[in-house]
Structure formats: C-alpha cells, structure tokens
Design a protein around this motif. Structure first.
Motif, PDB file in Angstrom:
ATOM      1  N   PRO A  99       0.791  -1.242   0.000  1.00 57.89           N
ATOM      2  CA  PRO A  99       0.000   0.000   0.000  1.00 57.89           C
ATOM      3  C   PRO A  99       0.817   1.282   0.000  1.00 57.89           C
ATOM      4  CG  PRO A  99      -0.196  -1.142   2.116  1.00 57.89           C
ATOM      5  CD  PRO A  99       0.529  -2.065   1.184  1.00 57.89           C
ATOM      6  N   LEU A 100       2.095   1.227   0.435  1.00 57.79           N
ATOM      7  CA  LEU A 100       2.906   2.446   0.362  1.00 57.79           C
ATOM      8  C   LEU A 100       3.483   2.617  -1.031  1.00 57.79           C
ATOM      9  CD1 LEU A 100       4.815   2.519   3.773  1.00 57.79           C
ATOM     10  CD2 LEU A 100       2.639   3.582   3.159  1.00 57.79           C
ATOM     11  N   HIS A 101       3.299   1.595  -1.864  1.00 57.82           N
ATOM     12  CA  HIS A 101       3.844   1.646  -3.233  1.00 57.82           C
ATOM     13  C   HIS A 101       2.680   1.514  -4.228  1.00 57.82           C
ATOM     14  CE1 HIS A 101       6.861   1.456  -6.263  1.00 57.82           C
ATOM     15  NE2 HIS A 101       6.904   0.146  -6.398  1.00 57.82           N
ATOM     16  N   VAL A 142      -1.928   7.163   6.273  1.00 56.20           N
ATOM     17  CA  VAL A 142      -1.355   8.139   5.350  1.00 56.20           C
ATOM     18  C   VAL A 142      -2.432   8.538   4.348  1.00 56.20           C
ATOM     19  CG1 VAL A 142       1.002   7.273   5.565  1.00 56.20           C
ATOM     20  CG2 VAL A 142      -0.471   6.359   3.755  1.00 56.20           C
ATOM     21  N   ILE A 143      -2.245   9.688   3.695  1.00 56.69           N
ATOM     22  CA  ILE A 143      -3.163  10.082   2.624  1.00 56.69           C
ATOM     23  C   ILE A 143      -2.641   9.442   1.347  1.00 56.69           C
ATOM     24  CG2 ILE A 143      -4.216  12.013   1.370  1.00 56.69           C
ATOM     25  CD1 ILE A 143      -4.846  11.943   4.414  1.00 56.69           C
ATOM     26  N   PRO A 144      -3.369   8.442   0.827  1.00 52.15           N
ATOM     27  CA  PRO A 144      -2.839   7.740  -0.341  1.00 52.15           C
ATOM     28  C   PRO A 144      -2.753   8.671  -1.553  1.00 52.15           C
ATOM     29  CG  PRO A 144      -5.097   7.036   0.123  1.00 52.15           C
ATOM     30  CD  PRO A 144      -4.687   7.957   1.239  1.00 52.15           C
ATOM     31  N   GLY A 145      -1.691   8.477  -2.339  1.00 49.34           N
ATOM     32  CA  GLY A 145      -1.550   9.287  -3.557  1.00 49.34           C
ATOM     33  C   GLY A 145      -0.802  10.594  -3.323  1.00 49.34           C
ATOM     34  N   PHE A 146      -0.359  10.832  -2.093  1.00 46.16           N
ATOM     35  CA  PHE A 146       0.405  12.061  -1.807  1.00 46.16           C
ATOM     36  C   PHE A 146       1.725  11.672  -1.156  1.00 46.16           C
ATOM     37  CE2 PHE A 146      -3.676  13.592  -2.724  1.00 46.16           C
ATOM     38  CZ  PHE A 146      -3.521  14.896  -3.179  1.00 46.16           C
ATOM     39  N   GLY A 147       2.747  12.483  -1.436  1.00 48.97           N
ATOM     40  CA  GLY A 147       4.065  12.206  -0.878  1.00 48.97           C
ATOM     41  C   GLY A 147       4.894  11.385  -1.846  1.00 48.97           C
ATOM     42  N   ALA A 195       5.359  15.029   6.267  1.00 49.73           N
ATOM     43  CA  ALA A 195       5.752  14.579   4.916  1.00 49.73           C
ATOM     44  C   ALA A 195       6.759  15.556   4.309  1.00 49.73           C
ATOM     45  CB  ALA A 195       4.517  14.471   4.029  1.00 49.73           C
ATOM     46  N   LYS A 196       7.837  15.014   3.743  1.00 49.90           N
ATOM     47  CA  LYS A 196       8.832  15.890   3.105  1.00 49.90           C
ATOM     48  C   LYS A 196       8.304  16.433   1.783  1.00 49.90           C
ATOM     49  CE  LYS A 196      12.861  13.699   5.203  1.00 49.90           C
ATOM     50  NZ  LYS A 196      12.337  12.338   5.480  1.00 49.90           N
ATOM     51  N   ASN A 197       7.374  15.692   1.190  1.00 47.73           N
ATOM     52  CA  ASN A 197       6.799  16.139  -0.080  1.00 47.73           C
ATOM     53  C   ASN A 197       5.267  16.087   0.039  1.00 47.73           C
ATOM     54  OD1 ASN A 197       6.401  16.690  -2.863  1.00 47.73           O
ATOM     55  ND2 ASN A 197       6.237  14.506  -3.269  1.00 47.73           N
ATOM     56  N   PRO A 200       0.917  15.651  -4.817  1.00 48.88           N
ATOM     57  CA  PRO A 200       0.387  14.353  -5.267  1.00 48.88           C
ATOM     58  C   PRO A 200       1.366  13.575  -6.145  1.00 48.88           C
ATOM     59  CG  PRO A 200      -0.667  16.158  -6.459  1.00 48.88           C
ATOM     60  CD  PRO A 200       0.209  16.798  -5.419  1.00 48.88           C
ATOM     61  N   ASN A 201       1.246  12.244  -6.095  1.00 48.92           N
ATOM     62  CA  ASN A 201       2.050  11.381  -6.964  1.00 48.92           C
ATOM     63  C   ASN A 201       1.151  10.713  -8.009  1.00 48.92           C
ATOM     64  OD1 ASN A 201       1.075   8.786  -5.835  1.00 48.92           O
ATOM     65  ND2 ASN A 201       2.114   9.484  -3.969  1.00 48.92           N
ATOM     66  N   VAL A 202       1.741   9.890  -8.837  1.00 47.81           N
ATOM     67  CA  VAL A 202       1.035   9.278  -9.971  1.00 47.81           C
ATOM     68  C   VAL A 202      -0.267   8.562  -9.554  1.00 47.81           C
ATOM     69  CG1 VAL A 202       2.407   7.137  -9.822  1.00 47.81           C
ATOM     70  CG2 VAL A 202       1.422   7.791 -12.009  1.00 47.81           C
TER      71      VAL A 202
HETATM   72  C1  LIG Z   1       5.493   7.500  -0.712  1.00 47.33           C
HETATM   73  C2  LIG Z   1       5.848   7.435   0.767  1.00 47.33           C
HETATM   74  C3  LIG Z   1       5.820   5.960   1.200  1.00 47.33           C
HETATM   75  C4  LIG Z   1       7.280   7.981   0.934  1.00 47.33           C
HETATM   76  O1  LIG Z   1       7.668   7.713   2.261  1.00 47.33           O
HETATM   77  P1  LIG Z   1       8.904   8.462   2.919  1.00 47.33           P
HETATM   78  O2  LIG Z   1      10.053   8.493   1.978  1.00 47.33           O
HETATM   79  O3  LIG Z   1       9.119   7.854   4.252  1.00 47.33           O
HETATM   80  O4  LIG Z   1       8.319   9.947   3.029  1.00 47.33           O
HETATM   81  P2  LIG Z   1       8.751  11.117   4.021  1.00 47.33           P
HETATM   82  O5  LIG Z   1      10.229  11.089   4.250  1.00 47.33           O
HETATM   83  O6  LIG Z   1       8.150  12.356   3.487  1.00 47.33           O
HETATM   84  O7  LIG Z   1       8.033  10.685   5.394  1.00 47.33           O
HETATM   85  C5  LIG Z   1       8.176  11.448   6.569  1.00 47.33           C
HETATM   86  C6  LIG Z   1       6.928  11.279   7.415  1.00 47.33           C
HETATM   87  O8  LIG Z   1       5.808  11.841   6.712  1.00 47.33           O
HETATM   88  C7  LIG Z   1       4.783  10.876   6.617  1.00 47.33           C
HETATM   89  N1  LIG Z   1       4.090  10.985   5.337  1.00 47.33           N
HETATM   90  C8  LIG Z   1       4.643  10.966   4.096  1.00 47.33           C
HETATM   91  N2  LIG Z   1       3.663  10.989   3.157  1.00 47.33           N
HETATM   92  C9  LIG Z   1       2.491  11.043   3.836  1.00 47.33           C
HETATM   93  C10 LIG Z   1       1.140  11.062   3.414  1.00 47.33           C
HETATM   94  N3  LIG Z   1       0.772  10.989   2.130  1.00 47.33           N
HETATM   95  N4  LIG Z   1       0.178  11.103   4.380  1.00 47.33           N
HETATM   96  C11 LIG Z   1       0.521  11.153   5.696  1.00 47.33           C
HETATM   97  N5  LIG Z   1       1.793  11.101   6.135  1.00 47.33           N
HETATM   98  C12 LIG Z   1       2.755  11.049   5.197  1.00 47.33           C
HETATM   99  C13 LIG Z   1       5.512   9.540   6.676  1.00 47.33           C
HETATM  100  O9  LIG Z   1       4.609   8.488   7.036  1.00 47.33           O
HETATM  101  C14 LIG Z   1       6.567   9.822   7.711  1.00 47.33           C
HETATM  102  O10 LIG Z   1       5.968   9.771   8.982  1.00 47.33           O
HETATM  103  P3  LIG Z   1       6.773   9.220  10.296  1.00 47.33           P
HETATM  104  O11 LIG Z   1       7.904  10.172  10.470  1.00 47.33           O
HETATM  105  O12 LIG Z   1       5.757   9.244  11.371  1.00 47.33           O
HETATM  106  O13 LIG Z   1       7.232   7.832   9.916  1.00 47.33           O
HETATM  107  C15 LIG Z   1       4.870   8.294   1.621  1.00 47.33           C
HETATM  108  O14 LIG Z   1       4.856   9.609   1.126  1.00 47.33           O
HETATM  109  C16 LIG Z   1       3.464   7.723   1.657  1.00 47.33           C
HETATM  110  O15 LIG Z   1       3.174   6.858   2.487  1.00 47.33           O
HETATM  111  N6  LIG Z   1       2.557   8.197   0.746  1.00 47.33           N
HETATM  112  C17 LIG Z   1       1.222   7.647   0.662  1.00 47.33           C
HETATM  113  C18 LIG Z   1       1.235   6.338  -0.096  1.00 47.33           C
HETATM  114  C19 LIG Z   1       1.485   6.567  -1.571  1.00 47.33           C
HETATM  115  O16 LIG Z   1       0.875   7.408  -2.214  1.00 47.33           O
HETATM  116  N7  LIG Z   1       2.403   5.742  -2.144  1.00 47.33           N
HETATM  117  C20 LIG Z   1       2.719   5.810  -3.558  1.00 47.33           C
HETATM  118  C21 LIG Z   1       4.007   6.528  -3.765  1.00 47.33           C
HETATM  119  S1  LIG Z   1       4.407   6.771  -5.470  1.00 47.33           S
END
Ligand SMILES: CC(C)(COP(=O)(O)OP(=O)(O)OC[C@H]1O[C@@H](n2cnc3c(N)ncnc32)[C@H](O)[C@@H]1OP(=O)(O)O)[C@@H](O)C(=O)NCCC(=O)NCCS
Length: 268
Positions: A99-101, A142-147, A195-197, A200-202
C-alpha cells in the motif's frame, strides 16, 4: 533478449486473461496481432475506444522511471542473483502490491469512494474535504496518492493524467473529488509538518481514469500497473546483464564498526 520479448508480448494478454476470468465469467477475447500493445490490451479487456489511448498512456506513465523504487529495485535485485526474468518480474509485482507503493492507486480510489458514500455523492466543500483529510491523518493513516520518497514537487505523471482528465472528463464527479484533493491535501500535509513532499504522486489520478472508462474493479489496478512497470524494469535488467553487474547485497557491518561510527559522532 528472446525471453524479454516473450514476456512483454505475453503480459498484456495475461493481465486481460486475469480480468476476464475474474470479472467477466471467463469469457476470453482473442488477441488481435494487428494492434499495438495498448490497443490489443484494450481489445482483450473488451473495453471500447478511447480506452486504447488510456492503456497506452497508462503503460508508459507507469513504466519504471528511476530504478530505486520498491518494485523496480526488487526486480533488479532478484535478477542480480541470475534468477530468470520471469522470477524477477514476479518478485517486482509482489513489491508493487504494497500500500505504500503500487497498491496506493487502488487505495486512493477506495478512500475517495468512502468519502463519496459519506457525502451521498455530493461534492464536498473545501472545508468538508479538509476535515476528511484530517480525520484520516488522525486515524493514523497516510493520505494515499500524496508524498514521495524522492520527488519534491508534483509528480509529472500526475500532471499528465490531470491534463487528460481536464480535457476528457472535467465534469466527472470522481475527478472533481481528485481536483479538490489537489487543492486541499498539500496545505494540510504542510501544516501537519511530517511529509517531506506534500504534493500528489502518480497514484492520486490513475484510478479515476480507469473508473471513468468502466474498469471499476479496483483490486485489478496493481495487475495493470505491473504490465507498465515491467516495460522499464526488463530494459534495466538487460543493461544489468550487458554490463555484467554483480549480485547485489547490502553492506554488512560488525559491532566494532558500529561502535567506531558512534564514537566518531560523539567526538565530532
Ligand atoms: C510514498 C511514501 C511511502 C514515501 O515515504 P517516505 O520516503 O518515508 O516519506 P517522508 O520522508 O516524506 O516521510 C516522513 C513522514 O511523513 C509521513 N508521510 C509521508 N507521506 C504522507 C502522506 N501521504 N500522508 C501522511 N503522512 C505522510 C511519513 O509516514 C513519515 O511519517 P513518520 O515520520 O511518522 O514515519 C509516503 O509519502 C506515503 O506513504 N505516501 C502515501 C502512499 C502513496 O501514495 N504511495 C505511492 C508513492 S508513489
């Protein structure tokens, strides 16, 4: 090389086979060798034009883009042991299913559908949507589709699909939800400050397009994703073999090495 071509040629047919078997009573549609990969996939899925164009766009946008993500890296890792391409792509697909991917594209749709139901199909106001986003975060999700692990701006693949939606389905209610999330989520994630970013992602856009063209069985979306992702991953595996890359292994460290590192940190 022959194995790569065989695999790429068969993947759309395998995906369409799974779809028709699972959701269309096993009524399979013969492939049409005169069509290109996307066109043939749309044909075997039994979905009319312009879904062929959607398939072309989807597969290109979802092919591997930088090798470091879970699925692309897993494919490369398994291939580095000289496991064959079929094993490597099967491992890649299993990585995609998290789910994170890759599964995020299905999760986005399930999440939006949940909001849609709660709102009785009405488009929420910005304030209502903001509340849903906060409720999700406060629920520990997490908010899916963001970050994104690497990107620090809106994913260009998101923008390409957004432009497609603005052109072809601007009035679709689900797209309007996604459009609203585009406005509401980044400021909320910035305010939350984790979240560092926040962009929205793809995965935030792709499911809505599939849904609009009739592919509503969203537990199929990762299968779809795998067909596209494989295009880039197999190309990279060919390069790995061509360049004679060694088997991959993370570095091992001893306790003494860790202690030396810790000492360096304390003294610096
Ligand atoms: C993609 C993802 C896994 C990257 O993870 P990452 O490299 O650890 O990202 P960050 O360094 O920005 O994370 C720092 C913190 O922000 C949180 N964060 C990042 N994106 C978030 C989001 N969309 N919603 C809520 N929290 C988020 C992380 O869970 C992390 O929390 P923690 O310190 O309590 O562990 C993450 O942004 C995420 O879970 N996104 C949602 C799932 C998603 O859309 N996945 C597809 C990616 S293409």
């Amino acid at each position: 090389m022959k194995m790569v071509l065989n695999l790429l040629a068969k993947l759309p047919g395998i995906a369409a086979f799974i779809y028709r078997l699972k959701y269309k009573n096993g009524e399979l549609i013969e492939s049409d060798s005169k069509l290109d990969l996307g066109g043939n996939f749309a044909h075997m899925m039994g979905i009319k034009k312009p879904y062929d164009d959607v398939a072309r766009m989807y597969f290109i946008l979802h092919s591997d883009h930088e090798s470091g993500n879970v699925s692309a890296h897993t494919g490369h890792l398994v291939a580095s042991a000289l496991s064959d391409l079929y094993y490597s792509i099967s491992a890649m697909t299993n990585g995609l299913a998290g789910p994170l991917h890759g599964l995020a594209n299905q999760e986005v749709l399930a999440w939006i559908q949940g909001v849609y139901k709660q709102m009785d199909g009405k488009i929420p106001t910005e304030a209502e949507m903001r509340q849903f986003v906060w409720d999700t975060l406060k629920g520990g999700q997490v908010i899916p589709g963001f970050g994104h692990a690497v990107l620090r701006k809106t994913d260009p693949r998101y923008m390409a699909q957004r432009e497609f939606c603005l052109k072809h389905l601007p009035n679709d209610p689900l797209f309007q939800y996604v459009d609203l999330l585009f406005k509401v989520v980044p400021p909320v994630l910035l305010e939350q400050g984790k979240a560092k970013n926040p962009w929205p992602n793809v995965d935030a856009q792709s499911g809505v397009i599939q849904w609009y063209y009739g592919l509503k069985e969203y537990d199929f979306y990762t299968v779809l994703f795998a067909v596209g992702r494989a295009l880039g991953v197999v190309a990279n595996i060919i390069w790995d073999r061509g360049l004679g890359y060694p088997i991959e292994r993370p570095k091992s460290v001893t306790t003494a090495m860790l202690e030396a590192q810790a000492e360096l940190k304390v003294n610096s």
